[in-house]
Design an enzyme around this catalytic site. Structure first.
Site, PDB file in Angstrom:
ATOM      1  N   LEU A 110       0.846  -1.191   0.000  1.00 22.08           N
ATOM      2  CA  LEU A 110       0.000   0.000   0.000  1.00 22.08           C
ATOM      3  C   LEU A 110       0.882   1.241   0.000  1.00 22.08           C
ATOM      4  CD1 LEU A 110      -2.679  -1.069   2.647  1.00 22.08           C
ATOM      5  CD2 LEU A 110      -2.912  -1.067   0.148  1.00 22.08           C
ATOM      6  N   GLY A 121       4.160   0.438   4.850  1.00 20.30           N
ATOM      7  CA  GLY A 121       5.550   0.803   5.130  1.00 20.30           C
ATOM      8  C   GLY A 121       5.703   1.415   6.499  1.00 20.30           C
ATOM      9  N   ASP A 143       8.988   9.383   7.946  1.00 22.89           N
ATOM     10  CA  ASP A 143      10.077  10.023   7.193  1.00 22.89           C
ATOM     11  C   ASP A 143       9.896  11.510   6.954  1.00 22.89           C
ATOM     12  OD1 ASP A 143       8.010   9.942   5.378  1.00 22.89           O
ATOM     13  OD2 ASP A 143       9.240   9.292   3.692  1.00 22.89           O
ATOM     14  N   LYS A 179      -1.639  13.241   0.986  1.00 23.05           N
ATOM     15  CA  LYS A 179      -2.421  12.018   1.158  1.00 23.05           C
ATOM     16  C   LYS A 179      -1.625  10.919   1.861  1.00 23.05           C
ATOM     17  CE  LYS A 179      -3.638  11.275  -3.126  1.00 23.05           C
ATOM     18  NZ  LYS A 179      -4.310  10.565  -4.236  1.00 23.05           N
TER      19      LYS A 179
END
Length: 321
Positions: free
Chosen positions: A198, A218, A222, A256
């Site tokens: 995804l 994931g 970050d 998003k």
């Protein structure tokens, strides 16, 4: 004749002299009795006037206090009875709640869908971001445990900074239930054809969830420093990839890219509601400024019905969707 007369007179006079002495003796006896009675009465008074010992005073004081505190003791007994009654009622109520929870758990239908948090990005994060990822994983675990359709939850590539932080701050993770925490990479555990990564950079948009698949999120906080890294990883590994249909239902003021726990919770909500729009708006935080598509220009409809930020663990802590 004359000689007998003098002999009789002394006897008469003797009798006459003896008779008046009898009352005197009685009076003496009576008078002697009165002082005895007086002495006895006086001795009683002397006994009453004798000073009490220290022990007797303590005993009398204790008795007095006991009498004075009778009402207080009665009140305390009453309070104890009421307390015991409330405790019994509380136990009954908690027992009923436990039964309700058991009934609720019996109604739970686990999903066969596998949901994986990929923790292989450990070396790309500073400790501060690793801690945020840890909190997001905790949220995922908690939400899955109470979901009506819990998924098969995996943490893969678990180790490094994340594992050390969990050992230091959340030692109970080793006892977590209904989760597989593995050091292996997900490609070693799941068939390649079952994997779908995804990522918001994928050109493919999900319309339905296939519960035979294993969807990968994931595990990377970050702040957009490694944009597109999860999509690139999926392409390099030759596995499926897709993004949630967020743009089909939601207008957002921000990117998003969602936090790990938001993606996880949206999938749980969809499995329950089978409606993407409801799933999004029951999870997305208000700080995202999300409104239903087509209502973005209507200020009266900008209120979000979903969750507000419950913790600061999602503040700027964002993972690839």
């Amino acid at each position: 004749m004359s000689s007998e007369t003098p002999t009789e007179s002394p006897e008469v006079s003797a009798e006459n002299t003896m008779s008046p002495e009898i009352p005197d003796v009685e009076e003496k006896v009576k008078s002697s009795d009165k002082p005895v009675e007086g002495r006895e009465a006086g001795s009683d008074k002397e006994e009453c006037l004798e000073p009490m010992s220290k022990r007797q005073r303590k005993k009398l004081l204790k008795q007095k206090q006991w009498e004075e505190q009778k009402d207080l003791r009665r009140q305390k007994r009453k309070e104890k009875r009421q307390k015991r009654k409330l405790e019994r009622q509380s136990k009954l109520d908690s027992g009923n709640e436990g039964n309700d929870r058991k009934r609720m758990r019996r109604e739970v239908v686990p999903s066969t869908l596998r949901l994986i948090v990929d923790c292989s990005f450990d070396d790309l994060m500073v400790l501060k971001d690793v801690k945020k990822l840890h909190k997001q994983i905790q949220r995922c675990y908690a939400e899955n445990r109470k979901a009506f359709h819990p998924v098969q939850f995996y943490l893969t590539s678990h180790g490094g900074q994340l594992k050390r932080n969990m050992n230091e701050n959340d030692k109970g993770w080793v006892n977590w239930k209904d989760i597989q925490i593995r050091t292996e990479h997900y490609s070693e555990l799941i068939k390649k054809e079952d994997l779908v990564y995804l990522t918001s950079d994928s050109p493919d948009v999900l319309s339905e969830l296939d519960e035979k698949k294993a969807y990968v999120i994931g595990g990377l906080v970050d702040h957009n420093h490694h944009k597109g890294i999860t999509y690139k990883k999926a392409v390099e590994q030759g596995i499926g990839h897709a993004q949630l249909p967020l743009g089909n239902f939601v207008k957002m003021n921000s990117r998003k890219v969602l936090a790990v726990n938001h993606v996880f919770e949206i999938i749980l909500a969809y499995l329950e509601k089978r409606d993407w729009k409801e799933a999004f708006f029951s999870v997305l935080p208000q700080r995202k400024g999300a409104v239903p598509l087509g209502e973005a220009n209507d200020p009266s409809k900008h209120a979000l019905s979903g969750k507000e930020d419950q913790d600061n663990d999602s503040d700027s802590s964002e993972a690839s969707e």
